[in-house]
Design a protein around this motif. Structure first.
Motif, PDB file in Angstrom:
ATOM      1  N   ILE A 225       3.167   0.762 -11.704  1.00 41.35           N
ATOM      2  CA  ILE A 225       3.085   0.287 -10.323  1.00 41.35           C
ATOM      3  C   ILE A 225       4.294   0.816  -9.557  1.00 41.35           C
ATOM      4  N   ASP A 226       4.028   1.507  -8.476  1.00 36.86           N
ATOM      5  CA  ASP A 226       5.079   2.026  -7.607  1.00 36.86           C
ATOM      6  C   ASP A 226       5.562   0.876  -6.724  1.00 36.86           C
TER       7      ASP A 226
ATOM      8  N   ALA B  41       1.197   1.152  12.982  1.00 33.30           N
ATOM      9  CA  ALA B  41       2.144   1.320  11.882  1.00 33.30           C
ATOM     10  C   ALA B  41       1.592   0.713  10.597  1.00 33.30           C
ATOM     11  N   ALA B  42       0.944  -0.442  10.703  1.00 27.61           N
ATOM     12  CA  ALA B  42       0.363  -1.087   9.527  1.00 27.61           C
ATOM     13  C   ALA B  42      -0.725  -0.213   8.909  1.00 27.61           C
ATOM     14  N   GLN B  43      -1.583   0.369   9.733  1.00 31.46           N
ATOM     15  CA  GLN B  43      -2.643   1.241   9.213  1.00 31.46           C
ATOM     16  C   GLN B  43      -2.057   2.436   8.463  1.00 31.46           C
ATOM     17  N   LEU B  44      -1.077   3.072   9.061  1.00 29.47           N
ATOM     18  CA  LEU B  44      -0.454   4.230   8.424  1.00 29.47           C
ATOM     19  C   LEU B  44       0.273   3.833   7.144  1.00 29.47           C
ATOM     20  N   ALA B  45       0.955   2.709   7.169  1.00 29.53           N
ATOM     21  CA  ALA B  45       1.674   2.250   5.975  1.00 29.53           C
ATOM     22  C   ALA B  45       0.708   1.908   4.845  1.00 29.53           C
ATOM     23  N   MET B  46      -0.405   1.284   5.184  1.00 28.78           N
ATOM     24  CA  MET B  46      -1.381   0.956   4.145  1.00 28.78           C
ATOM     25  C   MET B  46      -1.998   2.221   3.558  1.00 28.78           C
ATOM     26  N   ARG B  47      -2.302   3.187   4.396  1.00 32.09           N
ATOM     27  CA  ARG B  47      -2.859   4.443   3.893  1.00 32.09           C
ATOM     28  C   ARG B  47      -1.879   5.118   2.946  1.00 32.09           C
ATOM     29  N   TRP B  48      -0.626   5.190   3.341  1.00 31.86           N
ATOM     30  CA  TRP B  48       0.402   5.809   2.506  1.00 31.86           C
ATOM     31  C   TRP B  48       0.513   5.078   1.170  1.00 31.86           C
TER      32      TRP B  48
ATOM     33  N   MET C 178      -1.646   2.992  -0.387  1.00 25.60           N
ATOM     34  CA  MET C 178      -2.830   2.954  -1.241  1.00 25.60           C
ATOM     35  C   MET C 178      -3.073   4.281  -1.957  1.00 25.60           C
ATOM     36  N   THR C 179      -2.498   5.369  -1.451  1.00 26.56           N
ATOM     37  CA  THR C 179      -2.601   6.636  -2.178  1.00 26.56           C
ATOM     38  C   THR C 179      -1.610   6.700  -3.331  1.00 26.56           C
ATOM     39  N   ARG C 180      -0.701   5.740  -3.398  1.00 32.38           N
ATOM     40  CA  ARG C 180       0.317   5.711  -4.450  1.00 32.38           C
ATOM     41  C   ARG C 180       0.133   4.565  -5.440  1.00 32.38           C
ATOM     42  N   LEU C 181      -0.819   3.720  -5.199  1.00 31.72           N
ATOM     43  CA  LEU C 181      -1.077   2.595  -6.101  1.00 31.72           C
ATOM     44  C   LEU C 181      -2.332   2.864  -6.925  1.00 31.72           C
TER      45      LEU C 181
END
Length: 133
Positions: free
Chosen positions: A42-43, A19-26, A28-31
């Motif tokens: 900053i989102d 879950a952490a990996q997926l959350a970080m990927r999501w 970092m594509t928005r920051l």
């Protein structure tokens, strides 16, 4: 009972780190890139998700430490490989990650899972502790 408890903690670690990996990927594509942090918008939702992902990593480490009390290291470590398969399957299945399935990746994940099954298919032996001479 202790092996079952250890495997439960190991699987908790797998779920949390995935879950952490997926959350970080999501997130970092928005920051913005680091060089644009001072000038870009900053989102705040992405910052909150990154923060939650870091907390998930910390909880994952706690679960891992608790798993190591009851599960032999070779068996426990193989269980962590399940996170590779889980992250790949979810990233390729969920539309907001924009990842794709491929034959080579799917075959690699299948081989990893076969390895996990092979390592964990035999009953675990009780650890042997030797006293110092």
């Amino acid at each position: 009972m202790s092996l079952r408890r250890g495997v439960t903690f190991a699987m908790g670690s797998v779920l949390l780190v995935s879950a952490a990996q997926l959350a970080m990927r999501w997130s970092m594509t928005r920051l913005p890139a680091p060089e644009h942090l001072l000038t870009a918008h900053i989102d705040l939702a992405a910052v909150a998700v990154v923060t939650a992902a870091i907390l998930a990593y910390a909880l994952s480490m706690l679960c891992w430490l608790l798993a190591l009390r009851d599960v032999p290291l070779g068996r426990a470590y193989s269980l962590l490989s399940i996170s590779y398969a889980l992250v790949y399957l979810l990233a390729a299945s969920l539309p907001w990650f924009n990842e794709a399935f491929s034959l080579s990746k799917t075959l690699g994940v299948a081989l990893v899972m076969l390895g996990v099954i092979t390592i964990n298919s035999r009953p675990a032996r009780a650890p042997e502790f030797r006293s110092a001479p």
